[in-house]
Design an enzyme around this catalytic site. Sequence first.
Site, PDB file in Angstrom:
ATOM      1  N   ASP A 114       2.229   2.010   3.486  1.00 14.05           N
ATOM      2  CA  ASP A 114       3.165   1.075   4.138  1.00 14.05           C
ATOM      3  C   ASP A 114       4.586   1.489   3.847  1.00 14.05           C
ATOM      4  OD1 ASP A 114       0.920  -0.609   4.338  1.00 14.05           O
ATOM      5  OD2 ASP A 114       1.487  -1.684   2.519  1.00 14.05           O
ATOM      6  N   HIS A 118       0.876  -1.170   0.000  1.00 14.18           N
ATOM      7  CA  HIS A 118       0.000   0.000   0.000  1.00 14.18           C
ATOM      8  C   HIS A 118       0.917   1.225   0.000  1.00 14.18           C
ATOM      9  CE1 HIS A 118      -2.322  -2.996   2.374  1.00 14.18           C
ATOM     10  NE2 HIS A 118      -3.413  -2.419   1.930  1.00 14.18           N
TER      11      HIS A 118
END
Length: 345
Positions: A106, A103
């Site tokens: 992240d 993501h």
Amino acid sequence: MVRMAAFPDIPRIPYEGPASKNLLAFRHYDANEDVEGKPMREHLRFAVAYWHTMRNPLADPFGVGTARMPWDDGGNSVETARNRVGVFFEFLEKLGADFYCFHDRDVAPEGATLSESNAMLDAVVEVLAAEQERTGKRLLWGTACLFVHPRYAHGAATSPSVEVFAYAAAQVKKAIEITHRLGGQGYVFWGGREGYSTLLNTDMRREREHLARLLHMAVHWKREIGFKGQFYIEPKPKEPTVHQYDSDAAGCLNFLREFDLIDYFKLNIEANHATLAGHTFEHELMVAADADVLGSIDANRGDPLLGWDTDQFPMSLYETTKVMLLLLKMGGFSTGGLNFDAKRR
Ligand SMILES: [Mn+2]
């Protein structure tokens, strides 16, 4: 960049065969072994999830984080984020996994404004690109985190706030761009909070229309920038919402057909989400495969006795064998793979 190895005492994990007693050896996965005319690594296309592997502090609903990550100062700086990338690619290399997934939030921290977040993301993507180049590892898919920040408490595309919808759209736009830049094979839409907690304050028809609107915008943007990767929707029925609009494979198919999106999306089926939907993993895969939209798999399972999203590694030989039989019958993955959206334990 000169960096100390994070796992200096651990070599590349070798294949040693079924008789090996070495805990850090593969006994059955021989990456280059030919099976039905294709090496195992190409059948399986294993991917490592950045979020669980690098960022999950490993808490359960009652406790705090328990993970020990001596290479990580726990900070939110771009420098820390860039350093983590090196550790991650060392892990991919030693494990022998060819793909990864992430993501946006992240890999890089979120800033005070969207442009600040985008700039930090670019600074980390630069390192991801360099490490991909160095190691030959590839991005299976990218995605945007539209569920952690408090602005998304009531959804992203289905939020009652137009500002939140716009923010989500801008975040998705950027996430597709960086996935494209990294040569991503796909891009996943996972509506972590796209659903409702009670119908008393929800206009379900309108929320689903908004979700479809965002997906159509994404299709336009994909075309405009020339991103050739596959778009996927990942079904999940609930948690934390009572009902999620991407409920299960059949629900997603209905949604995609209803809103003229069926030509642009395939499904990313997760074992654990099938369990939460009250289906078997095999059922969800079959529904997707029968409609020619089985694109990719999140192989992590749940626990039937716990009933929440435990993200465990698959351990059932029967279940995994049935999955591989289905995949072989389908002719194997094209853009997708087997992503372990699984927590370390
Ligand atoms: Mn997943």
